[in-house]
Write an enzyme that holds these catalytic residues in place. Structure first.
Site, short mmCIF file in Angstrom:
data_model
loop_
_atom_site.label_atom_id
_atom_site.label_comp_id
_atom_site.label_asym_id
_atom_site.label_seq_id
_atom_site.Cartn_x
_atom_site.Cartn_y
_atom_site.Cartn_z
N HIS A 36 56.96 -49.26 32.71
CA HIS A 36 56.48 -47.98 32.21
C HIS A 36 57.57 -46.93 32.19
O HIS A 36 57.34 -45.75 32.43
CB HIS A 36 55.28 -47.48 33.00
CG HIS A 36 54.52 -46.44 32.23
ND1 HIS A 36 54.19 -46.60 30.91
CD2 HIS A 36 54.04 -45.22 32.58
CE1 HIS A 36 53.55 -45.53 30.49
NE2 HIS A 36 53.45 -44.67 31.48
N HIS B 40 55.74 -42.88 37.94
CA HIS B 40 56.00 -42.90 36.50
C HIS B 40 57.48 -43.07 36.20
O HIS B 40 58.34 -42.59 36.94
CB HIS B 40 55.52 -41.60 35.87
CG HIS B 40 54.34 -41.76 34.98
ND1 HIS B 40 53.05 -41.79 35.46
CD2 HIS B 40 54.24 -41.92 33.64
CE1 HIS B 40 52.20 -41.94 34.45
NE2 HIS B 40 52.90 -42.03 33.34
N SER C 167 53.88 -38.97 39.34
CA SER C 167 55.04 -38.38 38.68
C SER C 167 56.24 -38.46 39.62
O SER C 167 56.10 -38.23 40.83
CB SER C 167 54.78 -36.92 38.31
OG SER C 167 55.97 -36.31 37.81
N TYR D 292 44.50 -45.20 29.62
CA TYR D 292 44.24 -44.93 31.04
C TYR D 292 42.87 -45.40 31.50
O TYR D 292 41.99 -45.72 30.69
CB TYR D 292 44.33 -43.43 31.30
CG TYR D 292 45.74 -42.92 31.46
CD1 TYR D 292 46.24 -42.52 32.68
CD2 TYR D 292 46.58 -42.84 30.36
CE1 TYR D 292 47.53 -42.05 32.82
CE2 TYR D 292 47.87 -42.36 30.47
CZ TYR D 292 48.34 -41.97 31.71
OH TYR D 292 49.62 -41.50 31.85
#
Length: 753
Positions: free
Chosen positions: A150, A259, A310, A549
């Site tokens: 990702h 992420h 994040s 998601y």
């Protein structure tokens, strides 16, 4: 820009609107694969030893270069038309891990961890086809898991459905072919070195490497559930260690949720973000003399329950020069600055230096976490190797909740907050997160039906409370915009069952939803007798299918980015739990047969379009021609290195007459080397284009004349030996008439003091 052909064409102005809208989208990527490993229940920290266990498994590890075109191609992740790649920072790679039961080798799994944004149905189909042809009955649709890290700095255009192709102006076959070729090569190498070995499992907590980018949505979850956890984000790393029969480490698979957005949307250098950095740091620490991609030790840093994580750990702040809110924290509910999302940006730990420094820091924290586990005591993994796979039509999966209520998922749709983006990659126009009304953008409420079909009352009710912006489940022109049918898959190694507050293999859940799914699946595995009470489960992804998601119903109602990107509606999480639970019996030691499965999704790649000059395969470049300037030849030095000595921290730069790197992707090779003079006239390669200290940039100087330049830099690391060095550039040029030919450019010699 030409419109689509024939009666399937969209009007040009509407297509432009789609591009503009997609430019606001930060890629939401969802995979499905629950990876189960085994061991005793692992406390938070170091676990029991592994000595004395006999080899039960055959283990294989391999790596392959999957780097697509590093220029003139849109990058995958931020969905920004302006993020077209201009060079290379670090190559993308696939790492393959094979586990087979030594006594029954037909029982095996292959876990592929690829430095791409997400797994894709079309790419996976090609990988499965090639491997099942080369190894009949060995590697199949059931036992191959294709998982992306990702990362948001890789080459785009490879996904099968139309929506993620928009900013790359359609399908880019050269990208997809590179991913398939390199991934198959990684599995071939893993298969070739299969040998008896042992597995063991451990975990640790990593702080300061991730935060929750949607904390207000997380707070919508029941307080009793939230009270069970110390943090509002998963901080655990799980690691599965691969040893040979003598106990020597051959590599590992680690799982940690963060992420791949350390490198921002303004980056145009192809790279592998923080997980690729972690892999580089670990592999080079074990084999410092091996060039990246050529190490025998394979370090897999796999994505976990990544959802709302994040790496921009300092939080989100307003970057609004001249405004009174400049430098202040963004509005927490809507992630806005002065009512707009554009200036709200997450800050990584090294933001005052560069996003590359933030990338290094987050990668290093994962490297240190893996190193801590590898150097500690781990629990042995023993037991059967099993895999189970099915397709589920998520457009209309009906099932019954635990309270007896009958519910169903919905055809795919994206909400208004989807276009608001996230603090990792803000959207555009006046879309915001956390608003489940359409009044925030009445213009798009009027024109959205020209982009995708207007939703029916039934679709609106099914997707409620999401206000539908893009009704992609009903958009099939010129081919499907979003998936309807997705891969669901679980892999089992021993007593590694499903949950237990860690990571490995499943969708792009917001992490709270991920926990709920893991816990439900783990309970089912234990109550069914498939695994014992010490079962350990992880979720990894995004894998196999791009399906956005998964959130809890409470987070769905909040309609921040993650909720708006839960495309199959409010009951998506429960639907996956229902389907996975029905597959549990097929993981039992003596299980036979296959689970109920819907029909596989229709193949889309053959329908793919491209609105840019694009090669048809790896031998076709899509390049018209290259030419050197008058009086120069390809590889000629335009800007040479300095004659004065360089020191650690200095950046060496050389510029060459270049040619388009799409002419030859140089898979398993390099566009550059830094070489050290070691004795006589012998030069030793010390850096390639896979080292984070080097950068390769290509620039088209004249399109009509076909001229271009290449800039190569090397930032000298601390500890670099003193001596004489040079930079070399490796290129391939395409004449207007004739075949592609290779060339080399060499800088002058320079000194490192």
């Amino acid at each position: 820009m030409p419109a689509f052909p024939s009666d399937s064409a969209l009007p040009l102005d509407i297509w432009s609107c789609v591009e503009l809208l997609h430019n606001t989208m930060m890629g939401a990527f969802f995979y499905l694969t629950a990876f189960l490993a085994s061991s005793a229940l692992i406390p938070n920290g170091i676990v029991g030893g592994i000595q004395g266990a006999s080899a039960q498994y055959l283990l294989g590890l391999g790596i392959g270069d999957i780097t697509g075109p590093v220029v003139e191609t849109n990058m995958m992740g931020y969905a920004s038309l302006g993020q077209t790649d201009t060079g290379l920072h670090m190559r993308q790679r696939s790492r393959a891990f094979i586990v087979a039961d030594a006594s029954s080798p037909q029982n095996r799994i292959v876990f592929i961890n690829a430095d791409i944004a997400m797994g894709d149905t079309g790419v996976r189909r090609s990988i499965v086809s090639e491997l099942s042809t080369q190894f009949p009955g060995v590697y199949t649709n059931e036992n191959i898991a294709f998982v992306g890290t990702h990362q948001h700095s890789g080459v785009g255009g490879y996904l099968e459905n139309l929506l993620p192709q928009v900013t790359s102006l359609g399908y880019v076959k050269q990208t997809a072919d590179a991913i398939v070729a390199g991934t198959v090569r990684a599995v071939q190498r893993a298969h070739a070195n299969l040998a008896p070995g042992r597995l063991s499992l451990g975990n640790t907590t990593i702080l300061n490497a991730n935060i929750n980018r949607s904390p207000t949505a997380y707070l919508e979850n029941p307080a009793a559930e939230r009270a069970r956890y110390q943090f509002d984000q998963d901080k655990d790393m799980t690691l599965l260690r691969f040893d040979d029969n003598d106990g020597n480490a051959r590599g590992f698979l680690s799982f940690f949720a963060v992420h791949g957005t350390s490198l921002y949307e303004n980056n145009t250098l192809v790279s592998s973000d923080n997980k690729g950095m972690a892999a580089y740091l670990y592999e080079s620490s074990v084999e410092p003399d091996a060039t990246p991609g050529n190490a025998t030790f394979i370090a897999g840093f796999t994505q976990a329950n990544v959802g709302d994580t994040s790496p921009n750990t300092l939080g989100a702040f307003c970057e609004s020069p001249g405004e009174e809110w400049d430098g202040q924290a963004c509005d927490p509910v809507h992630s806005t600055c002065g009512g707009k999302v554009q200036d709200c940006h997450g800050r990584g730990p090294g933001f005052r230096t560069s996003d590359f420094e933030s990338n290094r820091i987050i990668g290093d924290l994962q490297f240190q976490g893996a190193q801590k586990i590898m150097n500690g005591r781990l629990s042995p993994v023993t037991g059967a190797v099993k895999s189970v796979h099915a397709y589920v039509n998520m457009a209309s999966h009906s099932f019954t909740l635990s309270n007896g209520t009958s519910v169903s998922t919905c055809p795919a749709a994206l909400g208004f907050s989807f276009a608001g983006g996230t603090t990792d990659g803000p959207g555009a126009f006046d879309f915001v997160q956390g608003d489940n009304s359409t009044t925030q953008n009445p213009f798009w409420e009027l024109v959205k039906g020209a982009v995708t079909p207007l939703p029916s009352d039934q679709q609106k009710a099914c997707q409620s409370p999401k206000p539908i912006l893009l009704n992609t489940g009903f958009a099939h022109t010129p081919y499907d915009w979003s998936p309807s049918t997705v891969d669901v898959q679980m892999l089992r190694v021993g007593n590694f069952g499903a949950n237990n507050r860690k990571q490995p293999s499943n969708p792009y859940y917001a992490w709270r939803a991920n926990y709920n799914g893991r816990e439900a699946l783990r309970a089912k595995l234990i109550s069914s007798g498939v695994l014992s009470a010490d079962a350990y489960v992880v979720i990894a992804g995004p894998a196999n299918t791009y399906a956005h998601y998964v959130t809890t119903p409470e987070e769905y109602a909040a309609q921040r980015y993650e909720g708006a990107s839960t495309i199959f509606g409010k009951w998506t999480l429960d639907a996956y739990i229902d389907k996975y639970s029905s597959m549990v019996p097929f993981l039992a030691d003596n299980a036979s047969g296959t689970p109920a499965s819907d029909s596989p999704p229709a193949e889309q790649t053959s329908k793919a379009i491209s609105l840019q000059a694009s090669p048809t395969d790896l031998t076709d470049t899509g390049v018209v021609f290259d030419a050197p300037p008058i009086g120069k030849s390809f590889g000629s030095v335009l800007t040479n290195v300095n004659s004065t000595p360089y020191h650690a921290g200095d950046t060496v730069h050389a510029q060459f007459v270049g040619a388009n790197p799409r002419n030859n992707l140089r898979l398993e090779s390099t566009f550059l080397t830094v070489e050290q003079l070691v004795s006589g006239n012998q030069w030793k390669i010390v850096r390639t284009d896979s080292h984070p200290s080097t950068i390769y940039r290509w620039n088209r100087t004249n399109t009509v004349l076909g001229t271009s330049t290449v800039d190569i830099t090397w930032t000298i690391e601390s500890g670099t030996p003193a001596g004489s060095y040079r930079i070399r550039y490796f290129g391939d040029s395409k004449p207007l008439i004739g075949s592609i030919s290779s060339f080399t450019g060499t800088s002058g010699t320079f000194t490192v003091a």
